[in-house]
Design a protein around this motif. Structure first.
Motif, mmCIF file in Angstrom:
data_model
loop_
_atom_site.group_PDB
_atom_site.id
_atom_site.type_symbol
_atom_site.label_atom_id
_atom_site.label_comp_id
_atom_site.label_asym_id
_atom_site.label_seq_id
_atom_site.Cartn_x
_atom_site.Cartn_y
_atom_site.Cartn_z
ATOM 1 N N ARG A 9 0.816 -1.111 0.055
ATOM 2 C CA ARG A 9 0.001 -0.043 -0.018
ATOM 3 C C ARG A 9 0.954 1.247 -0.010
ATOM 4 N NH1 ARG A 9 -4.163 -1.462 4.552
ATOM 5 N NH2 ARG A 9 -5.045 -2.713 2.904
ATOM 6 N N ALA A 135 -17.525 -3.194 -1.925
ATOM 7 C CA ALA A 135 -16.897 -2.081 -1.175
ATOM 8 C C ALA A 135 -16.270 -2.869 0.399
ATOM 9 C CB ALA A 135 -17.967 -1.005 -0.637
ATOM 10 N N ALA A 136 -16.000 -1.804 1.151
ATOM 11 C CA ALA A 136 -15.313 -2.582 2.363
ATOM 12 C C ALA A 136 -16.775 -2.701 3.224
ATOM 13 C CB ALA A 136 -14.610 -1.493 3.199
ATOM 14 N N LEU A 137 -16.634 -3.522 4.425
ATOM 15 C CA LEU A 137 -17.888 -3.593 4.855
ATOM 16 C C LEU A 137 -17.869 -2.852 6.355
ATOM 17 C CD1 LEU A 137 -18.303 -7.521 4.940
ATOM 18 C CD2 LEU A 137 -19.186 -5.967 3.134
ATOM 19 N N TRP A 138 -16.938 -2.100 6.709
ATOM 20 C CA TRP A 138 -16.903 -1.254 7.983
ATOM 21 C C TRP A 138 -17.908 -0.325 7.708
ATOM 22 C CZ3 TRP A 138 -15.834 3.471 6.943
ATOM 23 C CH2 TRP A 138 -14.675 3.821 6.140
ATOM 24 N N THR A 155 -20.168 -10.825 3.345
ATOM 25 C CA THR A 155 -20.583 -11.060 2.014
ATOM 26 C C THR A 155 -19.795 -12.050 1.223
ATOM 27 O OG1 THR A 155 -21.261 -9.920 -0.011
ATOM 28 C CG2 THR A 155 -19.403 -8.983 0.884
ATOM 29 N N THR A 173 -13.212 -14.114 -1.505
ATOM 30 C CA THR A 173 -12.464 -13.493 -0.557
ATOM 31 C C THR A 173 -13.204 -13.221 0.517
ATOM 32 O OG1 THR A 173 -12.390 -11.318 -1.566
ATOM 33 C CG2 THR A 173 -10.509 -12.797 -1.944
ATOM 34 N N PRO A 175 -15.288 -11.155 2.913
ATOM 35 C CA PRO A 175 -15.023 -10.459 4.246
ATOM 36 C C PRO A 175 -16.052 -10.716 5.168
ATOM 37 C CG PRO A 175 -15.952 -9.215 2.480
ATOM 38 C CD PRO A 175 -15.907 -10.483 1.801
ATOM 39 N N VAL A 189 -13.771 -2.110 15.656
ATOM 40 C CA VAL A 189 -14.434 -2.349 14.232
ATOM 41 C C VAL A 189 -13.453 -3.165 13.556
ATOM 42 C CG1 VAL A 189 -15.296 -2.059 12.217
ATOM 43 C CG2 VAL A 189 -15.887 -0.249 14.027
ATOM 44 N N TYR A 190 -13.435 -4.617 13.418
ATOM 45 C CA TYR A 190 -12.613 -5.134 12.535
ATOM 46 C C TYR A 190 -13.345 -5.482 11.282
ATOM 47 C CZ TYR A 190 -14.094 -10.007 13.553
ATOM 48 O OH TYR A 190 -15.006 -11.129 13.845
ATOM 49 N N ASP A 191 -12.527 -5.592 10.188
ATOM 50 C CA ASP A 191 -13.246 -5.889 8.872
ATOM 51 C C ASP A 191 -11.987 -6.373 8.129
ATOM 52 O OD1 ASP A 191 -14.648 -5.729 6.303
ATOM 53 O OD2 ASP A 191 -14.344 -3.860 6.034
ATOM 54 N N MET A 192 -12.424 -7.596 7.665
ATOM 55 C CA MET A 192 -11.090 -8.287 6.944
ATOM 56 C C MET A 192 -11.664 -9.446 5.936
ATOM 57 S SD MET A 192 -10.309 -10.890 10.291
ATOM 58 C CE MET A 192 -11.220 -12.183 10.377
ATOM 59 N N PRO A 318 -8.659 -2.980 16.746
ATOM 60 C CA PRO A 318 -8.993 -2.810 15.181
ATOM 61 C C PRO A 318 -9.751 -1.565 15.044
ATOM 62 C CG PRO A 318 -9.735 -4.844 16.089
ATOM 63 C CD PRO A 318 -8.778 -4.271 17.406
ATOM 64 N N GLU A 320 -8.701 1.426 15.163
ATOM 65 C CA GLU A 320 -7.771 2.548 15.398
ATOM 66 C C GLU A 320 -7.017 3.231 14.312
ATOM 67 O OE1 GLU A 320 -5.298 1.504 18.857
ATOM 68 O OE2 GLU A 320 -6.975 1.766 20.148
ATOM 69 N N ARG A 321 -6.585 2.503 13.539
ATOM 70 C CA ARG A 321 -5.833 3.094 12.232
ATOM 71 C C ARG A 321 -6.622 3.901 11.386
ATOM 72 N NH1 ARG A 321 -5.779 2.048 6.903
ATOM 73 N NH2 ARG A 321 -7.456 0.498 7.379
HETATM 74 P P1 NDP Z 1 -6.630 -5.801 6.601
HETATM 75 O O1 NDP Z 1 -5.869 -7.195 6.767
HETATM 76 O O2 NDP Z 1 -5.834 -4.620 6.095
HETATM 77 O O3 NDP Z 1 -7.323 -5.452 8.066
HETATM 78 C C1 NDP Z 1 -7.930 -6.350 8.626
HETATM 79 C C2 NDP Z 1 -8.400 -5.839 10.137
HETATM 80 O O4 NDP Z 1 -7.526 -6.120 11.089
HETATM 81 C C3 NDP Z 1 -8.956 -4.446 10.018
HETATM 82 O O5 NDP Z 1 -9.966 -4.297 11.117
HETATM 83 C C4 NDP Z 1 -7.727 -3.865 10.713
HETATM 84 O O6 NDP Z 1 -7.965 -2.747 11.544
HETATM 85 C C5 NDP Z 1 -7.160 -5.003 11.754
HETATM 86 N N1 NDP Z 1 -5.807 -4.680 12.031
HETATM 87 C C6 NDP Z 1 -4.657 -4.889 11.101
HETATM 88 N N2 NDP Z 1 -3.374 -4.758 11.851
HETATM 89 C C7 NDP Z 1 -3.903 -4.955 12.916
HETATM 90 C C8 NDP Z 1 -3.109 -4.738 14.199
HETATM 91 N N3 NDP Z 1 -1.797 -4.769 14.172
HETATM 92 N N4 NDP Z 1 -3.658 -5.027 15.305
HETATM 93 C C9 NDP Z 1 -5.007 -4.983 15.476
HETATM 94 N N5 NDP Z 1 -5.832 -4.861 14.317
HETATM 95 C C10 NDP Z 1 -5.337 -5.038 13.290
HETATM 96 O O7 NDP Z 1 -7.811 -5.939 5.830
HETATM 97 P P2 NDP Z 1 -8.266 -6.964 4.325
HETATM 98 O O8 NDP Z 1 -7.107 -6.749 3.643
HETATM 99 O O9 NDP Z 1 -8.378 -8.297 4.934
HETATM 100 O O10 NDP Z 1 -9.444 -6.382 3.954
HETATM 101 C C11 NDP Z 1 -9.564 -5.210 3.438
HETATM 102 C C12 NDP Z 1 -10.954 -4.720 2.922
HETATM 103 O O11 NDP Z 1 -11.371 -5.178 1.910
HETATM 104 C C13 NDP Z 1 -12.121 -4.958 4.109
HETATM 105 O O12 NDP Z 1 -12.553 -3.681 4.198
HETATM 106 C C14 NDP Z 1 -13.011 -5.748 3.528
HETATM 107 O O13 NDP Z 1 -14.355 -5.587 3.627
HETATM 108 C C15 NDP Z 1 -12.782 -5.597 2.146
HETATM 109 N N6 NDP Z 1 -13.225 -6.667 1.103
HETATM 110 C C16 NDP Z 1 -14.410 -6.384 0.479
HETATM 111 C C17 NDP Z 1 -14.670 -7.600 -0.479
HETATM 112 C C18 NDP Z 1 -16.391 -7.397 -0.862
HETATM 113 O O14 NDP Z 1 -16.723 -8.466 -1.701
HETATM 114 N N7 NDP Z 1 -17.115 -6.292 -0.634
HETATM 115 C C19 NDP Z 1 -13.979 -8.588 -0.465
HETATM 116 C C20 NDP Z 1 -12.836 -8.802 0.114
HETATM 117 C C21 NDP Z 1 -12.371 -7.690 0.781
HETATM 118 P P3 NDP Z 1 -7.769 -0.935 10.926
HETATM 119 O O15 NDP Z 1 -8.762 -0.823 9.836
HETATM 120 O O16 NDP Z 1 -7.724 -0.101 12.031
HETATM 121 O O17 NDP Z 1 -6.247 -1.342 10.446
#
Ligand code: NDP
Length: 347
Positions: A9, A135-138, A155, A173, A175, A189-192, A318, A320-321
């Protein structure tokens, strides 16, 4: 050299960029969507989601997605004048029929009803059908937390991830996002994604000649690899955490497709016209009221837990960033080539 996703990134941002204010980002997204067939209601919903993503530093879901949104308007896969509507299936379960538009419009229509019913009954479920989501889900879970509700959303997407033990993709993928409200504080909020990495990030690493962590995916012979080219060309991604992540990805398929009554990832792939825009699918959103379920003390009690967590060296919560990024009201650095591409979509 191995780059993790944050380094990728950073690398992308360090390339030729232009500075755009959040208002300019919104205006660019809005006008591009309207030029390509969105009416005001739909363009505003998508432009808002895109701008929020840039504001919070979720760059892979910001302006980067506009060409895909436009492609799906041009191919007429997505209706730019969709009018989503709510239907109460029970007192706690609401279904939004998205009218084949973009998911952000349906979310805007469905979430207020979900908030109202959950605040009254303690539990609420929103199933979104006939929409196109990438989009992102958060956005959706955080909106619930801002109303003192717990949110869970997930989703599915077109297959690119192999279930544990398999060599062929079946899951998207997929999320999942979870939010916990905090009085006088930003929500947790976590979103992954449930894949090890997004396919887009694998493609970027392949383009730039970087290795990725071993086991991110399999090559075409089903062997684990650290070569992004092998994953992007005939290979497959894996879920995080081996069979444990695989179970969660499966659960998401079942909730977002089986329960919602929309397409599983494998069905979405069969229907999609591969125009580069979001495939059709559903979304599962659940809300819970801690006030009604845990009782009046819910916030003080959970704050004690967060204090313990934050007391451990190296821990951050999660969300906070993103919330830290949000405090910056200044312009955002956007890839110049991307901005030029988006401008060209209105010519
Ligand atoms: P990341 O791996 O970047 O982050 C996942 C989560 O972990 C976030 O909530 C993040 O919080 C948290 N996090 C990261 N590092 C730390 C840490 N050191 N300590 C604590 N928490 C941490 O996300 P992904 O790459 O997996 O996903 C990115 C986005 O892609 C998501 O928003 C998802 O919804 C979206 N997505 C959407 C799809 C769709 O079809 N609509 C398909 C796939 C993904 P923070 O934000 O604070 O860093």
């Amino acid at each position: 050299m191995i780059l993790d996703k944050n380094e990728i990134r950073e690398f992308l941002l360090s390339m030729n960029t232009v500075d755009l204010s959040l208002q300019k980002i919104y205006d660019l997204a809005l006008s591009t969507l309207k030029f390509n067939g969105c009416d005001n209601m739909n363009a505003e919903a998508v432009a808002g989601t895109v701008t929020d993503a840039e504001r919070d530093g979720s760059v892979s879901h910001g302006l980067f997605r506009i060409p895909g949104y436009v492609a799906s308007l041009k191919s007429r896969k997505v209706k730019g004048n969709a009018r989503p509507s709510n239907k109460f299936l029970t007192q706690n379960a609401i279904r939004v029929d998205g009218d084949y538009g973009f998911a952000p419009t349906s979310i805007k229509v469905g979430i207020p009803a979900l908030i109202e019913t959950t605040a009254k009954h303690g539990v609420g479920v929103l199933t979104i059908t006939n929409t196109h989501h990438f989009a992102a889900l958060w956005h959706e879970t955080e909106t619930l937390a801002e109303k003192n509700l717990i949110g869970i959303a997930c989703t599915a997407y077109k297959p690119s991830v192999a279930p544990a033990g398999a060599k062929k993709p079946l899951f998207g993928t997929n999320p999942i996002s979870f939010s916990w409200p905090r009085k006088n504080n930003t929500p947790v909020v976590y979103d992954m994604a449930t894949s090890t990495m997004a396919m887009g990030e694998v493609q970027v690493a392949a383009r730039d000649g970087h290795k990725i962590p071993f086991g991110t995916g399999l090559n075409k012979d089903g062997k684990k690899t650290d070569n992004p080219n092998e994953i992007a060309n005939g290979g497959v991604l894996l879920t995080f955490g081996d069979y444990k992540g695989s179970a969660i990805a499966m659960m998401i398929e079942l909730l977002a497709a089986g329960l919602v009554g929309d397409l599983f990832s494998f069905e979405a792939a069969k229907q999609d016209n591969n125009d580069g825009g979001p495939a059709r699918g559903g979304e599962f959103i659940m809300a819970l009221s801690p006030e009604l379920i845990a009782g009046k003390n819910w916030n003080e009690h959970s704050e004690k837990f967060f204090q313990q967590m934050k007391g451990l060296e190296g821990v951050r919560l999660p969300g906070e960033r993103r919330h830290k990024n949000r405090l910056d009201k200044g312009p955002r650095s956007i890839n110049k080539e991307l901005v030029e591409k988006i401008i060209s979509l209105s010519k």
